[in-house]
Design an enzyme around this catalytic site. Structure first.
Site, PDB file in Angstrom:
ATOM      1  N   ASN A   5     -13.327   6.715   5.378  1.00  0.00           N
ATOM      2  CA  ASN A   5     -13.514   5.806   6.514  1.00  0.00           C
ATOM      3  C   ASN A   5     -12.560   6.078   7.672  1.00  0.00           C
ATOM      4  O   ASN A   5     -12.904   5.848   8.831  1.00  0.00           O
ATOM      5  CB  ASN A   5     -13.393   4.350   6.061  1.00  0.00           C
ATOM      6  CG  ASN A   5     -14.594   3.926   5.242  1.00  0.00           C
ATOM      7  OD1 ASN A   5     -15.692   4.443   5.431  1.00  0.00           O
ATOM      8  ND2 ASN A   5     -14.401   3.006   4.319  1.00  0.00           N
ATOM      9  N   HIS A  55      -4.293   6.274  -1.192  1.00  0.00           N
ATOM     10  CA  HIS A  55      -4.874   6.295   0.154  1.00  0.00           C
ATOM     11  C   HIS A  55      -3.812   6.553   1.228  1.00  0.00           C
ATOM     12  O   HIS A  55      -4.155   6.836   2.372  1.00  0.00           O
ATOM     13  CB  HIS A  55      -5.566   4.951   0.414  1.00  0.00           C
ATOM     14  CG  HIS A  55      -6.927   5.072   1.041  1.00  0.00           C
ATOM     15  ND1 HIS A  55      -7.634   6.256   1.136  1.00  0.00           N
ATOM     16  CD2 HIS A  55      -7.733   4.126   1.620  1.00  0.00           C
ATOM     17  CE1 HIS A  55      -8.799   6.029   1.731  1.00  0.00           C
ATOM     18  NE2 HIS A  55      -8.880   4.752   2.045  1.00  0.00           N
ATOM     19  N   TYR A  78      -5.118  -0.396   9.710  1.00  0.00           N
ATOM     20  CA  TYR A  78      -5.908  -0.269   8.486  1.00  0.00           C
ATOM     21  C   TYR A  78      -6.828   0.932   8.655  1.00  0.00           C
ATOM     22  O   TYR A  78      -7.229   1.306   9.758  1.00  0.00           O
ATOM     23  CB  TYR A  78      -6.675  -1.545   8.092  1.00  0.00           C
ATOM     24  CG  TYR A  78      -5.727  -2.595   7.562  1.00  0.00           C
ATOM     25  CD1 TYR A  78      -5.256  -2.536   6.254  1.00  0.00           C
ATOM     26  CD2 TYR A  78      -5.257  -3.608   8.391  1.00  0.00           C
ATOM     27  CE1 TYR A  78      -4.349  -3.463   5.776  1.00  0.00           C
ATOM     28  CE2 TYR A  78      -4.350  -4.548   7.932  1.00  0.00           C
ATOM     29  CZ  TYR A  78      -3.892  -4.469   6.622  1.00  0.00           C
ATOM     30  OH  TYR A  78      -2.989  -5.380   6.164  1.00  0.00           O
ATOM     31  N   TYR A 106       0.805  -1.228   0.000  1.00  0.00           N
ATOM     32  CA  TYR A 106       0.000   0.000   0.000  1.00  0.00           C
ATOM     33  C   TYR A 106       0.838   1.278   0.000  1.00  0.00           C
ATOM     34  O   TYR A 106       0.293   2.371  -0.172  1.00  0.00           O
ATOM     35  CB  TYR A 106      -0.922   0.034   1.228  1.00  0.00           C
ATOM     36  CG  TYR A 106      -1.950  -1.063   1.243  1.00  0.00           C
ATOM     37  CD1 TYR A 106      -2.998  -1.083   0.325  1.00  0.00           C
ATOM     38  CD2 TYR A 106      -1.882  -2.097   2.181  1.00  0.00           C
ATOM     39  CE1 TYR A 106      -3.947  -2.092   0.336  1.00  0.00           C
ATOM     40  CE2 TYR A 106      -2.829  -3.117   2.203  1.00  0.00           C
ATOM     41  CZ  TYR A 106      -3.854  -3.107   1.278  1.00  0.00           C
ATOM     42  OH  TYR A 106      -4.788  -4.106   1.295  1.00  0.00           O
ATOM     43  N   ASN A 124      -9.942   1.922   8.176  1.00  0.00           N
ATOM     44  CA  ASN A 124     -11.255   2.055   8.816  1.00  0.00           C
ATOM     45  C   ASN A 124     -11.233   1.834  10.326  1.00  0.00           C
ATOM     46  O   ASN A 124     -12.273   1.873  10.971  1.00  0.00           O
ATOM     47  CB  ASN A 124     -12.288   1.136   8.140  1.00  0.00           C
ATOM     48  CG  ASN A 124     -11.882  -0.323   8.192  1.00  0.00           C
ATOM     49  OD1 ASN A 124     -10.816  -0.662   8.707  1.00  0.00           O
ATOM     50  ND2 ASN A 124     -12.725  -1.193   7.664  1.00  0.00           N
TER      51      ASN A 124
END
EC number: 3.1.1.29
Length: 199
Positions: free
Chosen positions: A114, A20, A66, A15, A68
């Site tokens: 989120n 993001h 993560y 990631y 959320n």
């Protein structure tokens, strides 16, 4: 005065370069500038460093929960150090701003993000500062004539790296954000906002 700067993103090498993770990119730069090392801190569920930025002591945090579940990490650190919501700045990717744009804002909704949603829930407050790093929206990549009825895949978009030309302007916007950090950490948020929004 800002006492905690949080960068939002997802943990894991896969990631690192994705849209993001723009919040992580900013906090990584701040840590480098301050000569601080972000280390895995289990009690805060994230990578953490105490840094001296422009003469002020600031906590830097990259939640490793993560996206959320970012609030779990933020509230753990804020509670431990007795940091109030309006002393927190959260750097995050922003779909509603084009790449190359960066804005400061106090409070407001999550805009479907989120990470922000979870932080607001855990803090029981929306009154924290946000540094919104524009990444653009997938609908902008759909030719204008084909946009009616098209359903852009937001989840897929944010988990992909920006295109080269987007990355260049996102990097430049992060540099502009870093340039106002002396004002931010001293609590001159209105002045920092005016300077940032002028560019």
């Amino acid at each position: 005065m800002i006492k905690l700067i949080v960068g939002l993103g997802n943990p894991g090498a896969e990631y690192t370069a994705t849209r993001h993770n723009a919040g992580f990119w900013l906090v990584d730069q701040l840590a480098r500038e301050a000569g601080a090392t972000l280390r895995d801190e289990r009690r805060f569920h994230g990578f953490y460093a105490k840094a001296r930025l422009h003469g002020e002591e600031v906590h830097l945090l990259e939640p490793q929960t993560y996206m959320n579940r970012s609030g779990q990490s933020v509230v753990a650190l804020a509670s431990f150090f007795k940091i109030l919501p309006d002393q927190i700045l959260v750097a995050h990717d922003e779909l509603d701003l084009p790449p190359g744009t960066v804005k400061l804002k106090l409070g407001g909704g999550s805009g479907g993000h989120n990470g922000l949603k979870d932080i607001s829930a855990h803090l029981s407050s929306q009154q924290y500062w946000r540094l919104r790093i524009g990444i653009g929206h997938p609908r902008d990549l759909i030719p204008e004539g084909a946009r009616a009825g098209a359903k852009p895949d937001v989840a897929n978009f944010v988990l992909k790296p920006p295109r080269r030309e987007e990355q260049d302007v996102i990097d430049a916007s992060i540099e502009r954000a870093l340039a106002v950090m002396p004002m931010v950490v001293k609590g001159e948020l209105d002045r920092a906002t005016m300077q940032l929004h002028r560019n």
